[in-house]
Write an enzyme that holds these catalytic residues in place. Sequence first.
Site, PDB file in Angstrom:
ATOM      1  N   GLY A  57     -18.168  44.067 -11.948  1.00  0.00           N
ATOM      2  CA  GLY A  57     -18.071  45.292 -11.157  1.00  0.00           C
ATOM      3  C   GLY A  57     -17.145  46.365 -11.699  1.00  0.00           C
ATOM      4  CG  ASP A 113     -15.518  45.556  -8.131  1.00  0.00           C
ATOM      5  OD1 ASP A 113     -14.570  44.837  -7.755  1.00  0.00           O
ATOM      6  OD2 ASP A 113     -16.692  45.149  -8.159  1.00  0.00           O
ATOM      7  CG  ASP A 116     -14.311  42.373   1.524  1.00  0.00           C
ATOM      8  OD1 ASP A 116     -13.989  43.181   2.409  1.00  0.00           O
ATOM      9  OD2 ASP A 116     -15.149  41.477   1.717  1.00  0.00           O
ATOM     10  CG  PHE A 165     -22.281  45.573   0.824  1.00  0.00           C
ATOM     11  CD1 PHE A 165     -21.424  44.488   0.683  1.00  0.00           C
ATOM     12  CD2 PHE A 165     -23.142  45.874  -0.219  1.00  0.00           C
ATOM     13  CE1 PHE A 165     -21.432  43.715  -0.470  1.00  0.00           C
ATOM     14  CE2 PHE A 165     -23.148  45.105  -1.387  1.00  0.00           C
ATOM     15  CZ  PHE A 165     -22.289  44.027  -1.510  1.00  0.00           C
ATOM     16  CB  VAL A 166     -20.009  50.728  -1.138  1.00  0.00           C
ATOM     17  CG1 VAL A 166     -19.630  51.385   0.177  1.00  0.00           C
ATOM     18  CG2 VAL A 166     -18.841  49.919  -1.702  1.00  0.00           C
ATOM     19  CG  ASP A 172     -23.617  43.582  -8.004  1.00  0.00           C
ATOM     20  OD1 ASP A 172     -22.399  43.522  -7.737  1.00  0.00           O
ATOM     21  OD2 ASP A 172     -24.352  42.579  -7.982  1.00  0.00           O
TER      22      ASP A 172
HETATM   23  P1  IMP Z   1     -12.588  39.541  -2.131  1.00  0.00           P
HETATM   24  O1  IMP Z   1     -12.170  38.266  -2.815  1.00  0.00           O
HETATM   25  O2  IMP Z   1     -13.082  39.273  -0.741  1.00  0.00           O
HETATM   26  O3  IMP Z   1     -11.540  40.618  -2.163  1.00  0.00           O
HETATM   27  O4  IMP Z   1     -13.910  40.021  -2.874  1.00  0.00           O
HETATM   28  C1  IMP Z   1     -13.896  41.050  -3.808  1.00  0.00           C
HETATM   29  C2  IMP Z   1     -15.182  41.043  -4.617  1.00  0.00           C
HETATM   30  O5  IMP Z   1     -16.340  40.999  -3.773  1.00  0.00           O
HETATM   31  C3  IMP Z   1     -15.295  42.341  -5.405  1.00  0.00           C
HETATM   32  O6  IMP Z   1     -14.714  42.226  -6.683  1.00  0.00           O
HETATM   33  C4  IMP Z   1     -16.807  42.548  -5.476  1.00  0.00           C
HETATM   34  O7  IMP Z   1     -17.342  41.867  -6.588  1.00  0.00           O
HETATM   35  C5  IMP Z   1     -17.349  41.905  -4.221  1.00  0.00           C
HETATM   36  N1  IMP Z   1     -17.575  42.935  -3.184  1.00  0.00           N
HETATM   37  C6  IMP Z   1     -16.892  43.069  -2.030  1.00  0.00           C
HETATM   38  N2  IMP Z   1     -17.348  44.107  -1.304  1.00  0.00           N
HETATM   39  C7  IMP Z   1     -18.358  44.659  -2.019  1.00  0.00           C
HETATM   40  C8  IMP Z   1     -19.241  45.794  -1.789  1.00  0.00           C
HETATM   41  O8  IMP Z   1     -19.185  46.524  -0.780  1.00  0.00           O
HETATM   42  N3  IMP Z   1     -20.157  46.035  -2.774  1.00  0.00           N
HETATM   43  C9  IMP Z   1     -20.268  45.278  -3.903  1.00  0.00           C
HETATM   44  N4  IMP Z   1     -19.449  44.224  -4.162  1.00  0.00           N
HETATM   45  C10 IMP Z   1     -18.510  43.905  -3.224  1.00  0.00           C
HETATM   46 MG    MG Z   2     -16.169  41.834  -8.539  1.00  0.00          MG
END
Ligand code: IMP
Ligand code: MG
Length: 190
Positions: A57, A113, A116, A165-166, A172
């Site tokens: 990403g 990227d 979350d 979600f973006v 992607d």
């Molecule tokens: P976390 O471990 O929950 O912070 O997940 C982060 C990862 O989830 C990011 O690096 C993205 O690869 C994926 N991700 C989370 N939200 C989105 C979104 O809205 N669009 C695309 N990928 C996302």
């Molecule tokens: Mg990622």
Amino acid sequence: MDHDLPNVPSTGKAPDGELGGILVTEEQIAVRVRELGAQITEDYAGKNPLLVAVLRGAYVFMADLARAIDLQVEVDFMAVSSYGNSTNSSGVVRILKDLDEDLEGRHVIVVEDIIDSGLTLSYLRRNLKNRSAASVEVCALLVREGRQKVDQDLAYVGFELPPDFVVGYGLDVSGKYRNLPFIAQFVGSA
Ligand code: IMP
Ligand code: MG
């Protein structure tokens, strides 16, 4: 942020109705990336930071950010997959591709990227700190508001986002839409 969103221009890259509206335009991204680059240039004056992009990403953001930094930066890449489904990360992370560079004594900037839950990042941070880096900071293009399960100390953040979600600018859904030049809501089915 959820009203008067600019419409997605017809780029030929999306079937009708899959993209909801542009949350961050190409111009807004360009301006913010220049600001982040200038800030990093100032903060790391006299140093040669190693930018570590988390694949896949972060590849678009990394390419623009590196060119906005007026220092001798180096780049490296890491690929991780988090166990769990596509919309909920579990915090258990597997390294699919490790770095090529030795981090000892390096000033590392992790380029992400989107943050979350923050679980992927907190795993990465611990992992990189164990490799004797001089410093580890994070530059995230996007942070989703109110979702972080772990307190994150983020040195550089591009934009804060609502829960949508973006996709686009590297992000992607099922591998698609990374090549959109803006960040749009995804309203189709994954
Ligand atoms: P976390 O471990 O929950 O912070 O997940 C982060 C990862 O989830 C990011 O690096 C993205 O690869 C994926 N991700 C989370 N939200 C989105 C979104 O809205 N669009 C695309 N990928 C996302
Ligand atoms: Mg990622």
